[in-house]
Design a protein around this motif. Structure first.
Motif, PDB file in Angstrom:
ATOM      1  N   ASP A 296     -10.847   1.676   0.203  1.00 59.92           N
ATOM      2  CA  ASP A 296     -10.305   0.390   0.649  1.00 59.92           C
ATOM      3  C   ASP A 296     -11.478  -0.476   1.101  1.00 59.92           C
ATOM      4  O   ASP A 296     -12.636  -0.027   1.130  1.00 59.92           O
ATOM      5  N   TRP A 369      -6.538   3.824  -4.522  1.00 55.61           N
ATOM      6  CA  TRP A 369      -6.841   2.516  -3.940  1.00 55.61           C
ATOM      7  C   TRP A 369      -5.553   1.713  -3.856  1.00 55.61           C
ATOM      8  O   TRP A 369      -4.541   2.063  -4.477  1.00 55.61           O
ATOM      9  N   ASP A 370      -5.570   0.642  -3.063  1.00 56.21           N
ATOM     10  CA  ASP A 370      -4.410  -0.245  -3.049  1.00 56.21           C
ATOM     11  C   ASP A 370      -4.541  -1.261  -4.184  1.00 56.21           C
ATOM     12  O   ASP A 370      -5.545  -1.293  -4.892  1.00 56.21           O
ATOM     13  N   GLU A 404      -6.791   4.875   5.940  1.00 58.07           N
ATOM     14  CA  GLU A 404      -6.367   3.945   6.983  1.00 58.07           C
ATOM     15  C   GLU A 404      -6.803   4.426   8.367  1.00 58.07           C
ATOM     16  O   GLU A 404      -7.243   3.626   9.201  1.00 58.07           O
TER      17      GLU A 404
END
Length: 468
Positions: A296, A369-370, A404
């Motif tokens: 990220d 990944w986002d 996160e």
């Protein structure tokens, strides 16, 4: 026999002030413009497709608050065939200039002679004392006469307007009734800027207001309004009920509505051929096999960024140095050009490839990944590194839980709202080393570096045993 009156006095239209220069666009242009907006184009692009300039398209979009007027929406019924079109009015103007008779014009257009006669009488320019028929002026008169102004419910119902406005923009108060003004914020007619003061208000959503009216006034049908009517009163200029600046009290803070198709297509132009997290093998989910990474970006002031890579099994962390380009802050960024802030698709791809290729092959299995635009070149990254790249579902950060959590730890060193571009690659390496040598409860109080080293040694022993 003359009547002694000017032709302009014998017309059926009341005297009007000069309308000024008639617009160069017509209803057809406006309808095409809002159709393209609904298809996901920007206001500038939709204006060009509609046959007007980009600034005019932007002006239309802002004047309407980002939403089309009811009679111009793509779902609105088409004008009936009994209404003359602008093309027919152009033909009438040409024939009038040739001194063609009304019946001949009617036969050519397939219309009734009374329709043509009434059109010339009603919509001609009469300020010169004669019926001077021009297509643009006639269209302007026809559009003006076709308006059916209707006062909105909020404008004519004072108690309802006060109720809506108080729940939307009322002051925040303590349980004892002590009100607070909050920070002084100047409305700049645009979306609230990120990480700056916002206006304090009760900030009920329009849907909450509309539904609460039924509870507070169960016997009063006049105290009813839909949430869409409240949105229109906020966003569409000229409704005359709520001030446009009250849109800053909405939770989104938007001064303009965001077209649904534009929001749906935002940042997803590269997802068509991507692997989603649902396609990920089970061995990645149970963290049994090392070499699977989560990644990220953490963002800072001025669109600065640092890339993060976290190994799922050992929580080993690597940081990607993403320096700004030399032209950042000096040259204007080009559309579809390189990201001057340093975290464009090419920069992120090169940073990931350069960092992860330093690891042995058994630690380069996959990357999750986002759905950010910085991973637009995921296919090229897969070819260069051999990583299988998977993408999380939208608004699902828990699918990258390790990453996160690590990003939260990194905020101790890189706080929000600070310029992250000032940190060198050596400084990032030092911060990563600090995290990798910190004992972790989830690893039985081992450090990520020790856990990774243990796995590498186990693989080497297994490899030697198999060879022997």
């Amino acid at each position: 026999m003359t009547t002694g009156r000017r032709k302009s006095q014998r017309s059926t239209r009341r005297k009007l002030c000069s309308p000024g220069r008639p617009p160069v666009w017509q209803r057809e242009n406006l309808c095409r413009f809002w159709q393209e907006i609904a298809a996901g184009l920007s206001s500038e692009e939709a204006g060009i497709v509609a046959g007007v300039s980009a600034p005019v398209g932007n002006r239309w979009f802002r004047r309407s608050g980002g939403m089309p007027p009811t009679h111009l929406a793509p779902s609105a019924p088409q004008p009936k065939s009994r209404n003359l079109s602008f093309a027919e009015r152009e033909e009438i103007a040409l024939e009038c200039a040739r001194m063609t008779g009304v019946r001949a014009i009617a036969r050519k257009l397939g219309r009734s002679p009374s329709t043509i006669s009434r059109e010339i009488r009603r919509n001609s320019a009469t300020r010169g004392g004669d019926f001077d028929y021009r297509a643009l002026t006639a269209q302007w008169h026809a559009d003006r006469a076709a308006r059916r102004p209707k006062v909105s419910k909020l404008a004519r119902n004072r108690p309802l307007r006060d109720y809506v406005q108080d729940r939307l923009a009322g002051l925040v108060a303590t349980p004892e009734g002590v009100a607070f003004d909050g920070p002084v914020v100047v409305w700049r007619k645009r979306r609230a800027v990120h990480r700056q003061s916002r206006r304090w208000s009760l900030a009920w959503s329009p849907e909450q207001i509309a539904q609460r009216l039924k509870v507070d006034f169960p016997e009063d049908p006049s105290m009813r309004i839909s949430h869409e009517a409240i949105y229109q009163a906020l966003y569409i200029q000229g409704r005359g009920a709520l001030k446009r600046e009250l849109s800053a009290c909405l939770r989104s803070g938007r001064a303009l509505r965001l077209p649904r198709e534009r929001a749906r297509n935002r940042g997803k132009s590269f997802i068509e051929d991507a692997l989603m997290i649902s396609d990920r093998p089970a061995e990645i989910g149970d963290r049994a096999v090392p070499g699977h990474w989560e990644g990220d970006l953490i963002l800072g002031l001025g669109s600065s960024a640092i890339g993060t890579l976290v190994e799922r099994t050992t929580r080993f962390t690597m940081l990607l140095h993403l320096p700004r380009m030399e032209d950042h802050g000096k040259a204007k960024s080009l559309k579809n050009g390189p990201a001057l802030a340093g975290h464009g698709a090419e920069a992120v791809r090169d940073a990931i490839a350069g960092t992860i290729m330093e690891l042995p092959a058994q630690l380069r299995r996959s990357l999750t990944w986002d759905q950010g635009a910085e991973m637009a070149q995921h296919a090229r990254l897969r070819v260069d590194t051999g990583l299988d790249v998977y993408f999380c579902d939208p608004q699902s950060p828990w699918q990258r839980g390790s990453n996160e959590n690590t990003n939260g730890l990194l905020r101790q060193y890189f706080p929000k709202g600070t310029d992250l571009s000032r940190h060198s690659a050596d400084e990032l390496s030092a911060v990563a080393h600090a995290l990798n040598t910190r004992p972790r409860k989830t690893l039985g109080w081992q450090t990520p570096a020790e856990a990774l080293d243990r796995l590498l040694k186990a693989d080497m022993i297994d490899g030697v045993a198999t060879t022997g």
